[in-house]
Design an enzyme around this catalytic site. Sequence first.
Site, PDB file in Angstrom:
ATOM      1  CG  ASP A 113      -1.898  -1.017   1.362  1.00 43.24           C
ATOM      2  OD1 ASP A 113      -2.246  -1.594   0.311  1.00 43.24           O
ATOM      3  OD2 ASP A 113      -2.370  -1.283   2.477  1.00 43.24           O
ATOM      4  CG  ASP A 149      -3.723  -3.782  -2.067  1.00 36.84           C
ATOM      5  OD1 ASP A 149      -4.698  -3.710  -2.821  1.00 36.84           O
ATOM      6  OD2 ASP A 149      -3.786  -4.271  -0.927  1.00 36.84           O
ATOM      7  CG  ASP A 189      -6.170   0.376   1.388  1.00 38.39           C
ATOM      8  OD1 ASP A 189      -6.755   1.206   0.665  1.00 38.39           O
ATOM      9  OD2 ASP A 189      -5.817  -0.745   0.992  1.00 38.39           O
ATOM     10  NE  ARG A 239     -11.069  -2.025  -3.051  1.00 37.90           N
ATOM     11  CZ  ARG A 239     -10.192  -2.972  -2.757  1.00 37.90           C
ATOM     12  NH1 ARG A 239      -9.055  -2.641  -2.187  1.00 37.90           N
ATOM     13  NH2 ARG A 239     -10.454  -4.222  -2.991  1.00 37.90           N
TER      14      ARG A 239
END
Length: 448
Positions: free
Chosen positions: A261, A283, A287, A340
């Site tokens: 991430d 990724d 997050d 997202r």
Amino acid sequence: MHVKPLIAGAGLAAVALVVLSPSAARAAPTRYEAESSPAVCTGTIDANWAGFSGSGFCNATNATGAASQFSVSSSAAGSATVGVRYANGTTTTRPANIIVNGSTVTSSTFGGTGAWTTWATTTLTVNLNAGSNTIRLSPTTANGLANIDFIEVTTGGTEPPQPPQTGLVGWATQGGGTTGGGGNPPVTVTSSSALSSALSSGSAAVIRVSGTISCSGMLRVASNKTVLGNSGATISGCGFNISEASNVIVRNLTFRGWDDDAINVQYSTRVWIDHNSFTSGYDGAVDIKRASDYVTVSWNRFFSHDKTMLLGHSDDNAAEDRGRLRVTYHHNWFDGTGQRHPRVRFGNPVHVFNNFYGGVGDYGVASTLEAGVLVEGNYFENTDSPCELGQGSSPPANLVQRNNHFVSSGTCAASGTVRSIPYSYTLTAASSVKSVVTSGAGAGRISV
Ligand code: GCU
Ligand code: CA
């Protein structure tokens, strides 16, 4: 750092808080009460729902065209900001045309506010003539108009609106606030090893990143840190793992080509991620998960990337996440990213306001699994699916949408109510969000 499946949905309490318009150097606003002549209400003046100003509000007859009309004077011709205070105790939007001096100039959705006693303000920009004007709120569906308390008009001829706030706003102001390394003298790092040890140190610190730092994996960030990028500072190949930390600020960095991430926030509170650029990573870009809380993600730009911002990593993490995961996302630029923006589990209220979604490929916001997301004043362009309820194996949850602007885009799916927003904030008029965000979001747009 990842995702997956499980259970239920929940309906929760009421929304809203007063929202101010960006005006500053202009004249003070003038309030026009809906109950005071020469205003006209095609219905009754009522006083049965608390929270109104003056002596009542306009409860227009529930019918198409049953309007609340105001007479407004302006000292000069030009643009004016109009704040409309309203309540809609239903869960159905009550859209209305905004008719100025007989011409329909825009429309507003007047979404559900959660209760008839919960008043919200939506802000419009219209052109007025010098002298007297009429502003008519004319509903376009048979459900009629929301209850209307007043309008507040700020005239100022052609003065441009002031730039929107760039300081800390939103959830990271709560729970004690977010100050990072505070007033500590900055230390400058130019290598991966120096960055890594500065980030993980046990002391409060202000860390300046200079140049491009090549790295891999995730660098652990401990509590009480401010990380600031000097002009052009780039983190290439790795990401930051803000884990079991509190009070962390990350500003003005470019993250590219991360191998896990770019920023992962877990078991952490009071985090502000501001004015960064994120591109071409593996990724998630930002997050947030595992009991994290009180986070603001503002003025970032995301491009050439798919999985943008996960909030809540799994459907079976209720024990840690329920009652937490409260995050504000504002003035971010989702520039052709995939999915997202954010994808939310559990968090309520999560506040997604004044973001620009430009050519978002898969979907914008998803509210799933007990979440409550307020999607407010965003600008969606070339985005087929601005908001979705549920995603993958995660069941649908609550989403309130209001005052969003759609250009060549689908609609924002909405359902239920969300909890109220506890902080104050300035809402940029949705139609201005594209220009404000594309000129202000990302690394290199502030001096730090
Ligand atoms: C209820 C409520 C009114 C509101 C009306 C409506 O009757 O008491 O204030 O105007 O619903 O649906 O419009
Ligand atoms: Ca009514």
